[in-house]
Design a protein around this motif. Sequence first.
Motif, PDB file in Angstrom:
ATOM      1  N   MET A 150     150.245  75.547  37.700  1.00 28.36           N
ATOM      2  CA  MET A 150     151.596  75.395  36.881  1.00 28.36           C
ATOM      3  C   MET A 150     152.606  75.941  37.565  1.00 28.36           C
TER       4      MET A 150
ATOM      5  N   LEU B 237     158.687  66.479  23.669  1.00 29.64           N
ATOM      6  CA  LEU B 237     157.287  67.429  23.170  1.00 29.64           C
ATOM      7  C   LEU B 237     157.283  67.498  21.720  1.00 29.64           C
TER       8      LEU B 237
ATOM      9  N   ILE C 112     156.772  74.466  32.257  1.00 31.30           N
ATOM     10  CA  ILE C 112     156.481  73.294  32.831  1.00 31.30           C
ATOM     11  C   ILE C 112     156.714  72.022  31.544  1.00 31.30           C
TER      12      ILE C 112
ATOM     13  N   LYS D  12     150.653  78.157  28.383  1.00 27.06           N
ATOM     14  CA  LYS D  12     149.458  78.642  28.371  1.00 27.06           C
ATOM     15  C   LYS D  12     149.394  80.151  28.130  1.00 27.06           C
TER      16      LYS D  12
ATOM     17  N   ALA E 184     150.030  69.295  31.883  1.00 27.10           N
ATOM     18  CA  ALA E 184     149.257  69.999  30.757  1.00 27.10           C
ATOM     19  C   ALA E 184     147.784  70.120  31.277  1.00 27.10           C
ATOM     20  N   ASP E 185     147.268  69.465  32.135  1.00 26.86           N
ATOM     21  CA  ASP E 185     146.136  69.681  32.545  1.00 26.86           C
ATOM     22  C   ASP E 185     145.777  70.670  33.631  1.00 26.86           C
ATOM     23  N   LEU E 186     147.056  71.141  34.344  1.00 27.14           N
ATOM     24  CA  LEU E 186     146.828  71.880  35.369  1.00 27.14           C
ATOM     25  C   LEU E 186     146.392  73.272  34.961  1.00 27.14           C
ATOM     26  N   SER E 187     145.896  73.981  36.189  1.00 26.00           N
ATOM     27  CA  SER E 187     145.552  75.332  35.695  1.00 26.00           C
ATOM     28  C   SER E 187     146.678  76.049  35.757  1.00 26.00           C
ATOM     29  N   VAL E 188     146.567  77.561  35.260  1.00 23.96           N
ATOM     30  CA  VAL E 188     147.801  78.272  35.234  1.00 23.96           C
ATOM     31  C   VAL E 188     148.629  78.385  36.718  1.00 23.96           C
TER      32      VAL E 188
ATOM     33  N   ILE F  86     161.984  76.218  28.184  1.00 18.93           N
ATOM     34  CA  ILE F  86     161.915  74.705  28.598  1.00 18.93           C
ATOM     35  C   ILE F  86     163.287  74.345  28.376  1.00 18.93           C
TER      36      ILE F  86
ATOM     37  N   THR G 119     155.249  69.755  29.577  1.00 19.46           N
ATOM     38  CA  THR G 119     153.783  69.229  29.847  1.00 19.46           C
ATOM     39  C   THR G 119     153.734  67.828  29.555  1.00 19.46           C
ATOM     40  N   HIS G 120     154.869  67.012  28.977  1.00 19.32           N
ATOM     41  CA  HIS G 120     154.509  65.960  28.603  1.00 19.32           C
ATOM     42  C   HIS G 120     154.565  64.703  29.990  1.00 19.32           C
TER      43      HIS G 120
END
Lengths: 367, 292
Positions: free
Chosen positions: A140, B206, A86, B291, A133-137, B184, A88-89
């Motif tokens: 995501m 990023l 993902i 993550k 970036a704030d989402l749960s796995v 990515i 994330t930005h």
Amino acid sequence: MAKIELENVWKRFGRVEAVVDLTLDIPDGSFIALLGPSGCGKTTTMNMLSGLLQPTSGEIRFNGEVVNDLHPGKRNVGFVFQNYAIFTHMSAFDNIAFGLRVVRKQPAETVEREVERVAELLDISHLLEQRAADLSVNDMQKVAIGRSMITNPGIFLLDEPFSNLDAAFRAYMRAEMKKLQRELRQTMIYVTHDQVEAMAMADHIAIMDLGKLQQYGTPDEVYNSPANRFVAHFVGSTTMNFLPAELGATDGSLELRLPIPEARPIVLEDGSAKLLDEKGERGHTLGIRPEHLELLDPANERADARGTVLLVEPLGARNIVHLRAGEIDFRVVVPPTIRPRVGDALGIELERKYVHVFDDMTGKALR
Amino acid sequence: MSAKTLRTTARTVVIALILALFLFPVYWMITMAFKPQPQWAPTTGETYWFPESPTFGNFKRIFGGEPTDESGLGFLTSTPIDATDSIITSLIVAGLGTVLALLVGISTAYGISRFRAGGKLLPFAILQLRMFPPIAVIIPILFLWTYLQLNDTYWGLILIYGAVTFPFVVWLMRSFFDEIPREIAEAAIVDGCSNFGAFRKAILPLVKGGLATTALFVFILNWSDYLIALVLAGSRVITAPVFLSQIRSASTGVEFGSQAALALILILPPVILAIAIQKHLVRGLTFGAIKR
């Protein structure tokens, strides 16, 4: 919509052969699982299908057209990665919109409409404005799926997409994916090392090991008629029992003698003896799944062998009994009502029609 | 006093002492900049810890003001000077040198990180450029620059600044790129980006924190260089640090007050830049792509 053909595809990295002579026909709209242990070449195969890697030799065709050198972006494939990848930005919306907006430069209304349609399908409409970036796995991975769906790819490639999710959500997503695939009728290729996942989801399973295709068939076929010892071992939630066996023939029947004192020879009367003709004196292994063994009273005359209970694993829906007969350990799956105690003497019967025989030299299944 | 407050107090005291040690020269420079000439060059041997009757005289002096003769000791004998040109020169050569190092360095770093360009040896080959002292190579480079007619030119300094800071860019940026999973870029490529498009649209955003940090670091190196600018330039192209070292007058020798004033001005650009990119300096903010 696309049908995919791989013909004699090889991929070498220096001296390493990652994929060896792979030939595979994937019909339009089917759901295929690429199953195998890590390092078996399944991800390399995926990357060749997506175009991130070029095959060293052989041909990959989509709808009959060779795509070996076609840029990934022109192949009309969607790719979902194990670790989501993902951006994330960006917000969830921008992530999903990426392919349409940034790459294909569609007008804003189209982008918005499509993103909302996809988000609806995946039930993430309420998350669109959040930063990725704030989402749960779990979310995501939904966003990642959305991002690869947005361009309506004819082929959907999923590389272990759910292995980082928690068990409950994984089960839910499995069902959702299957539903989604039925609705969209896309060709879906799903890489996994989890045979349960492959069995549960796929129409056909391609099992790979050491870069080679081991078997390609329906979940039923790979489970009930494994092509070789690797497949037999890899498929099935409780591993198949493998016993060294000595083969002999008596009047057209195949006779398997087990190295267990006082064991009865296993006689197969269905013309299996012809297997022996060409195979001569090689060593053989008998394979039988734990669910195809029956526990009996040791005095029962149907018992093929007798042993003592080593261990009982109660799994709720079933129990796994570990039994030692002579030098051989058996795993037997029994209903939860049967719960012998450690040390109990028990008889064991092999269901004849589920007995597999493997050539020790080639690993191939003779039956 | 409990053991905990004692420990906290002790720690505070130690930190304060260390800070005082490191910040004293800065303090000295700042106060010096505002001292009138009799206080930064006292004939009485007295030490002025704090400027009495602070003045902007030193600042006026370095920007062409008539030197004020507050002591009657002959400042008037020195000619007026102006640091403006040298500051502009420094901004140009340090700035463009940084841009050059970033352009080449980032591409190299991405090539090494993503495609293993140059194999195992290249990163170390680049790093070893930094391993010998500049003084060891500056004279041969002077010959080379003279031959190439780059001596005492803007381009001469820009090129050498780009070259000497390029290894830093490669090593810093490479570690930032290494932290981004290759998927990515692959995801962007499958979505239709070219390799470069994936780099620009998915990877660069990023690493912008890392990029800002690297840029600042490299700029400070170039901005504060003295040796290279002194040897490879210094007649027509004069950078601020070289200019600073040459502020002297016939009567007082080195003009510490004026030097302090210019030095104070010269630390401003890095400080302002650092404040501007403060939030990016905290590395790691953007490294949540996976993550784990």
